[in-house]
Design an enzyme around this catalytic site. Structure first.
Site, PDB file in Angstrom:
ATOM      1  N   CYS A  88     -10.911   3.209   0.200  1.00 13.65           N
ATOM      2  CA  CYS A  88      -9.485   3.449   0.439  1.00 13.65           C
ATOM      3  C   CYS A  88      -9.148   2.644   1.689  1.00 13.65           C
ATOM      4  O   CYS A  88      -9.889   2.708   2.683  1.00 13.65           O
ATOM      5  CB  CYS A  88      -9.246   4.938   0.679  1.00 13.65           C
ATOM      6  SG  CYS A  88      -7.590   5.310   1.327  1.00 13.65           S
ATOM      7  N   THR A  89      -8.067   1.888   1.633  1.00 12.59           N
ATOM      8  CA  THR A  89      -7.787   0.967   2.743  1.00 12.59           C
ATOM      9  C   THR A  89      -7.374   1.685   4.028  1.00 12.59           C
ATOM     10  O   THR A  89      -7.316   1.069   5.093  1.00 12.59           O
ATOM     11  CB  THR A  89      -6.710  -0.060   2.339  1.00 12.59           C
ATOM     12  OG1 THR A  89      -5.563   0.642   1.855  1.00 12.59           O
ATOM     13  CG2 THR A  89      -7.226  -0.993   1.267  1.00 12.59           C
ATOM     14  N   HIS A  90      -7.111   2.971   3.937  1.00  7.78           N
ATOM     15  CA  HIS A  90      -6.850   3.738   5.161  1.00  7.78           C
ATOM     16  C   HIS A  90      -8.143   3.965   5.970  1.00  7.78           C
ATOM     17  O   HIS A  90      -8.087   4.155   7.178  1.00  7.78           O
ATOM     18  CB  HIS A  90      -6.267   5.126   4.832  1.00  7.78           C
ATOM     19  CG  HIS A  90      -4.799   5.126   4.533  1.00  7.78           C
ATOM     20  ND1 HIS A  90      -4.277   4.610   3.373  1.00  7.78           N
ATOM     21  CD2 HIS A  90      -3.736   5.588   5.249  1.00  7.78           C
ATOM     22  CE1 HIS A  90      -2.955   4.771   3.385  1.00  7.78           C
ATOM     23  NE2 HIS A  90      -2.608   5.354   4.503  1.00  7.78           N
ATOM     24  N   GLU A 133      -2.134   9.086   8.290  1.00  7.71           N
ATOM     25  CA  GLU A 133      -0.681   8.839   8.333  1.00  7.71           C
ATOM     26  C   GLU A 133      -0.030   9.641   9.470  1.00  7.71           C
ATOM     27  O   GLU A 133       0.966   9.220  10.042  1.00  7.71           O
ATOM     28  CB  GLU A 133      -0.039   9.212   6.987  1.00  7.71           C
ATOM     29  CG  GLU A 133      -0.339   8.235   5.859  1.00  7.71           C
ATOM     30  CD  GLU A 133       0.432   6.913   5.958  1.00  7.71           C
ATOM     31  OE1 GLU A 133       1.565   6.906   6.447  1.00  7.71           O
ATOM     32  OE2 GLU A 133      -0.137   5.873   5.558  1.00  7.71           O
ATOM     33  N   ASP A 189       0.863  -1.190   0.000  1.00  7.32           N
ATOM     34  CA  ASP A 189       0.000   0.000   0.000  1.00  7.32           C
ATOM     35  C   ASP A 189       0.898   1.237   0.000  1.00  7.32           C
ATOM     36  O   ASP A 189       2.109   1.140   0.214  1.00  7.32           O
ATOM     37  CB  ASP A 189      -0.875  -0.021   1.278  1.00  7.32           C
ATOM     38  CG  ASP A 189      -1.760   1.218   1.400  1.00  7.32           C
ATOM     39  OD1 ASP A 189      -2.405   1.581   0.402  1.00  7.32           O
ATOM     40  OD2 ASP A 189      -1.794   1.823   2.482  1.00  7.32           O
ATOM     41  N   SER A 190       0.272   2.381  -0.170  1.00  6.26           N
ATOM     42  CA  SER A 190       1.016   3.643  -0.104  1.00  6.26           C
ATOM     43  C   SER A 190       1.484   3.953   1.325  1.00  6.26           C
ATOM     44  O   SER A 190       2.286   4.854   1.521  1.00  6.26           O
ATOM     45  CB  SER A 190       0.120   4.784  -0.576  1.00  6.26           C
ATOM     46  OG  SER A 190      -0.973   4.919   0.311  1.00  6.26           O
ATOM     47  N   CYS A 206      -4.355  -1.516  -1.767  1.00 10.59           N
ATOM     48  CA  CYS A 206      -4.545  -0.080  -1.995  1.00 10.59           C
ATOM     49  C   CYS A 206      -5.490   0.065  -3.177  1.00 10.59           C
ATOM     50  O   CYS A 206      -5.212  -0.478  -4.261  1.00 10.59           O
ATOM     51  CB  CYS A 206      -3.189   0.551  -2.309  1.00 10.59           C
ATOM     52  SG  CYS A 206      -3.265   2.275  -2.792  1.00 10.59           S
ATOM     53  N   ASN A 207      -6.594   0.747  -2.966  1.00 14.48           N
ATOM     54  CA  ASN A 207      -7.565   0.923  -4.059  1.00 14.48           C
ATOM     55  C   ASN A 207      -6.973   1.738  -5.200  1.00 14.48           C
ATOM     56  O   ASN A 207      -7.220   1.469  -6.372  1.00 14.48           O
ATOM     57  CB  ASN A 207      -8.816   1.636  -3.535  1.00 14.48           C
ATOM     58  CG  ASN A 207      -9.640   0.753  -2.620  1.00 14.48           C
ATOM     59  OD1 ASN A 207     -10.610   0.140  -3.047  1.00 14.48           O
ATOM     60  ND2 ASN A 207      -9.254   0.654  -1.368  1.00 14.48           N
ATOM     61  N   THR A 208      -6.208   2.743  -4.836  1.00 16.71           N
ATOM     62  CA  THR A 208      -5.622   3.640  -5.839  1.00 16.71           C
ATOM     63  C   THR A 208      -4.695   2.859  -6.778  1.00 16.71           C
ATOM     64  O   THR A 208      -4.804   2.954  -8.007  1.00 16.71           O
ATOM     65  CB  THR A 208      -4.824   4.753  -5.112  1.00 16.71           C
ATOM     66  OG1 THR A 208      -5.704   5.386  -4.184  1.00 16.71           O
ATOM     67  CG2 THR A 208      -4.276   5.767  -6.075  1.00 16.71           C
TER      68      THR A 208
HETATM   69  N1  DGL Z   1      -4.746   3.132   0.988  1.00 18.30           N
HETATM   70  C1  DGL Z   1      -4.740   3.804  -0.288  1.00 18.30           C
HETATM   71  C2  DGL Z   1      -5.987   3.424  -1.072  1.00 18.30           C
HETATM   72  O1  DGL Z   1      -6.622   2.435  -0.774  1.00 18.30           O
HETATM   73  C3  DGL Z   1      -4.509   5.268  -0.095  1.00 18.30           C
HETATM   74  C4  DGL Z   1      -3.901   5.907  -1.294  1.00 18.30           C
HETATM   75  C5  DGL Z   1      -3.189   7.200  -0.985  1.00 18.30           C
HETATM   76  O2  DGL Z   1      -2.059   7.125  -0.510  1.00 18.30           O
HETATM   77  O3  DGL Z   1      -3.732   8.266  -1.267  1.00 18.30           O
HETATM   78  O4  DGL Z   1      -6.362   4.070  -2.019  1.00 18.30           O
END
Ligand code: DGL
Length: 249
Positions: A178-180, A146, A8-9, A70-72
């Site tokens: 978004c996984t966050h 974050e 993930d990011s 990560c969805n993105t």
């Molecule tokens: N967890 C990421 C997602 O699911 C976040 C992407 C980001 O860093 O903006 O999209």
């Protein structure tokens, strides 16, 4: 040994890792790019480049299968990564779509700018149901999470703005795109003026993956930035032993 790569990011993918570890034993290698998060408002070619660097690093661990947590990255880079590495990449968006299609009524997709602009959830849900899908990009949330802001006034203020349409229309289903966002699920629920069905794409993800289980799980986490705040968040999310290492790529 089955080696599973998860990335993930930043911290968000840990919400996916948590589901995996709880339900399927394997040797997990997680990479979170907290140093360069958020990805969601970055140009597409850069998101693909960063994802490529992550996978190139994880390839050192003889990975059998990847989960794009990560969805993105899932919406932008899955095809690129599959073609380049010739391995199985399971995008979290696939699980998210399956989970969403189990419900009736309209949806709100809360996601990053990139995920919302891809219209992945909207196009696929509307093509396969009679539901209407609203979309809201929530660009401030990943930064806040974050930074360890997972409750409080500042977060509530942003959520009030992002959940406005849900509260106005009482949209029955909300996809955490978004996984966050599962990390702030409580704050999301608190800022809704009605009871919505909250859909976490990571729910049941382990049952959707096909691999031979080990007898025990080992969890190795690499982060491109480690500080007191993100360490606290990692401990809050994960309820298992793990090894944490700093790795810049
Ligand atoms: N967890 C990421 C997602 O699911 C976040 C992407 C980001 O860093 O903006 O999209």
């Amino acid at each position: 040994m089955t080696n599973i790569g998860v990335f993930d990011s930043g911290l968000g993918g840990l919400t996916v890792l948590k589901e995996l570890v709880a339900n399927k034993k394997a040797n997990y290698f997680y990479f979170g790019d907290s140093l360069r998060a958020p990805y969601g408002s970055r140009p597409k070619d850069l998101i693909i480049e960063f994802s490529d660097q992550i996978v190139k690093f994880l390839e050192n661990y003889n990975i059998d299968q990847y989960v794009i947590a990560c969805n993105t990255i899932s919406t932008l880079a899955t095809d690129y990564l599959e073609e380049k590495y010739n391995k199985a990449f399971y995008p979290i968006t696939k699980s998210g779509l399956e989970n969403a299609l189990a419900f009736e009524g309209d949806f709100l997709v809360l996601g990053t700018q990139t995920t919302v602009e891809s219209h992945f959830y909207k196009n696929n849900i509307e093509a396969n149901s009679t539901s209407f899908v609203y979309e809201t990009a929530a660009p401030k949330l990943v930064n806040l999470i974050e930074d360890g802001v997972i409750s409080g006034e500042k977060l509530d203020k942003s959520l009030e703005e992002y959940l406005k349409i849900a509260n106005e229309k009482h949209i029955p289903n909300i996809i955490l795109g978004c996984t966050h966002y599962p990390i702030i699920r409580e704050a999301i629920e608190k800022n809704l003026t009605y009871k919505a069905n909250i859909i976490n794409p990571a729910d049941n993800i382990a049952s959707k993956l096909n691999f031979i289980e080990d007898n025990k799980s080992y969890v190795n986490i690499f982060m491109s930035e480690i500080n007191e705040k993100n360490k606290q968040t990692i401990d809050k999310i994960l309820a298992c032993d793990y090894k944490l290492k700093l790795k810049e790529i």
